[in-house]
Every structure is written in structure tokens, then in C-alpha cells.
Design an enzyme around this catalytic site. Structure first.
Site, PDB file in Angstrom:
ATOM      1  NE  ARG A 180      -3.818   0.245   2.201  1.00 31.27           N
ATOM      2  CZ  ARG A 180      -4.607   0.674   3.191  1.00 31.27           C
ATOM      3  NH1 ARG A 180      -4.653   0.011   4.344  1.00 31.27           N
ATOM      4  NH2 ARG A 180      -5.321   1.761   3.039  1.00 31.27           N
ATOM      5  CB  CYS A 238      -2.062   3.621   9.579  1.00 33.29           C
ATOM      6  SG  CYS A 238      -3.408   4.226  10.631  1.00 33.29           S
TER       7      CYS A 238
END
Length: 283
Positions: A180, A238
Site C-alpha cells: 500500500r 496509517c
């Protein structure tokens, strides 16, 4: 004070003279599934069995406000957060222990919020519920009303501009999975990649296979290799400020203070004016 507590230590504390308020924050990231499988129900899991004396806290409703332009898990309304904590028996002079289903992310979010809003004695059960080897209970306790009043700290929290600046002036760690960060996949947010200048530091590399944190010295060595140390300003983010809180917790175990960008990638990527970096390099 250590930011984590072992299951044997918790069992002893619960029978001591000043037992902690105990919060069950079981939660899992839910993504739509073609199979129609229902989302994880933390309250149902709690009611099926929890550590004796634990009170359930809902991450989505009590540790965050509604998703929107500020991300998928923005800061909660502090009045509502305070009400939830007092309902759970949290007082300013009483220790608090938080646990979840073992991943540690949700428990870390509660830990971070309580610390950021002024509670000085909060710990996370290392390894979560799977580490607890004593019997569970299904009875739902009603603890005495707590007196905790949230008082947000002047430090510890980053907004988008602060995260962008820290990525250049200090160390900003991206707690998401490496793919990611690199922008190879993005299953949730509008675009893949990372904040320019941020370093990839997947939070799953902070724990052993059983979900317990690595020893403090190993964590300190890992973060030092990324440029994070006691004399460096450090931040973490995050997808939505949950696993990022776990990274801040791991840093605390290593003896390194860090700030949290709560909006995280879900806020950053929703603004097309924000730059996006892809690939393995911070850029």
C-alpha cells in the site's frame, strides 16, 4: 511506566488494591465483500466472552467520529468520548488496561486517545485476548461511574500540514503494509501511495507471530535504522489512524515518543491537491 502489560501481570492487578478499569475494544477493519458476509461485530464477540470486569468500547462510535473529509476514523467528539470513558469506569486516578482481539490496533487507538487527553496510567494487554489464559465471563458489568474529563494535549497530534512538514524535517513512519505504501494496491482509499518523504514501517513487523511486541531493544534497533531516536521528532500514520496508533505504541515500548497523524492516508488521499509518492523510496 511501560505502555504494555502481560496477561499474568493483568491477572495480578485485577485482584490488587487498585484494580484497573478494563476496556474491551475488539474491532476489525471491514471492507465490502461480494459474498455478503456480515461485518465483524465487536459487541457480539464481547458478549460471547470477555475478561472478567471488562467493559466494551465501540471504536467506530466512541473512539472516532463519523467518516468524512477528515478521514475514516477522525477524532471523536471529546464530550462523547469522555462520557464513554466514564461509563466504562475510567477515572483520572485509576489505572486503565485496554485489550482487543489480538491484533493490537484498536487497543492502541484507545491507549493513544486516553494518553493524548490526559490520562497518565494506561496500558495495552500485550497479545490481546488470545494471551489471556484464565476463564472468560459473559456477564456484562456495570462499573461505578468514572470521573475522567478529557483534556487534549498540546503535542502528540499531527494534522495533514504537520505530517507533510515532519516528513521533511524529522521522521514520518507509514504503518501500512508495504504494497500500500508503494502504491501497488489500494483496497480502500481513493489513490495508492504515500506521503512524500514518509518511510515504510509496517506495524506487523513490530510484533512476533503470536501478536506480542518484540523486545524493547529490538524495537529500538528497528526504529533507529529508520532514523527514529529519542532526540528526533517522530510521527506515524496509517490508513485511518488505527494501526498508526499501534506504531506509536511500539515506539513508546522502544522508549521513543511519537505523534500520530489521525486523519492518515484516508484524509490525505481524499484531497487531490495533496502530493502522492509511489514506489519504495520516500521521494
Amino acid at each position: 511506566m511501560n505502555a504494555i502489560i502481560s496477561a499474568p501481570e493483568l491477572a495480578s492487578a485485577l485482584t490488587g488494591e487498585n484494580p484497573p478499569a478494563l476496556l474491551d475494544v475488539r474491532w476489525q477493519l471491514t471492507m465490502s465483500k461480494a459474498s455478503g458476509e456480515p461485518p465483524f461485530d465487536g459487541r457480539a464477540a464481547y458478549e460471547a466472552g470477555h475478561i472478567p470486569g471488562a467493559v466494551y468500547v465501540d471504536l467506530d462510535r466512541e473512539l472516532a467520529s463519523a467518516p468524512g473529509s477528515r478521514g475514516r476514523h477522525p477524532l471523536p467528539d471529546l464530550a462523547e468520548f469522555g462520557t464513554a470513558m466514564r461509563r466504562a469506569g475510567v477515572s483520572s486516578g485509576t489505572p486503565v488496561v485496554v485489550y482487543d482481539g489480538g491484533q493490537g490496533w484498536a487497543a492502541a487507538r484507545a491507549w493513544w486517545l486516553l494518553r493524548w487527553t490526559g490520562h497518565s496510567d494506561v496500558r495495552v494487554l500485550d497479545g490481546g485476548l488470545p494471551a489471556w489464559e484464565s476463564p472468560l465471563e459473559t456477564a456484562v458489568p456495570t462499573p461505578a461511574q468514572g470521573d475522567f474529563e478529557p483534556a487534549p494535549g498540546a503535542t502528540g497530534l499531527l494534522d495533514a500540514d504537520g505530517a507533510a512538514a515532519l516528513a521533511r524535517s524529522g521522521v514520518l513512519l507509514d504503518a501500512r503494509a508495504g504494497e500500500r505504501y508503494r502504491g501497488e494496491v489500494e483496497p480502500i482509499d481513493p489513490v495508492g501511495g504515500h506521503i512524500p518523504g514518509a518511510l515504510s514501517a509496517p506495524t506487523n513487523e513490530n510484533v512476533a507471530p503470536d501478536g506480542r511486541f518484540l523486545p524493547a531493544e529490538e524495537l529500538a534497533s528497528r526504529f533507529k535504522s529508520l532514523g527514529a531516536a529519542e532526540d528526533t521528532r517522530v510521527g506515524a500514520y496509517c490508513g485511518s489512524g488505527v494501526s498508526g496508533a499501534h506504531e506509536v505504541l511500539a515506539l513508546a515500548v522502544a522508549g521513543i515518543a511519537a505523534d500520530l497523524y489521525v486523519g492518515s492516508w484516508s484524509e490525505w488521499s481524499s484531497d487531490p491537491s495533496r502530493p502522492v509518492a509511489v514506489g519504495a523510496e520516500p521521494q
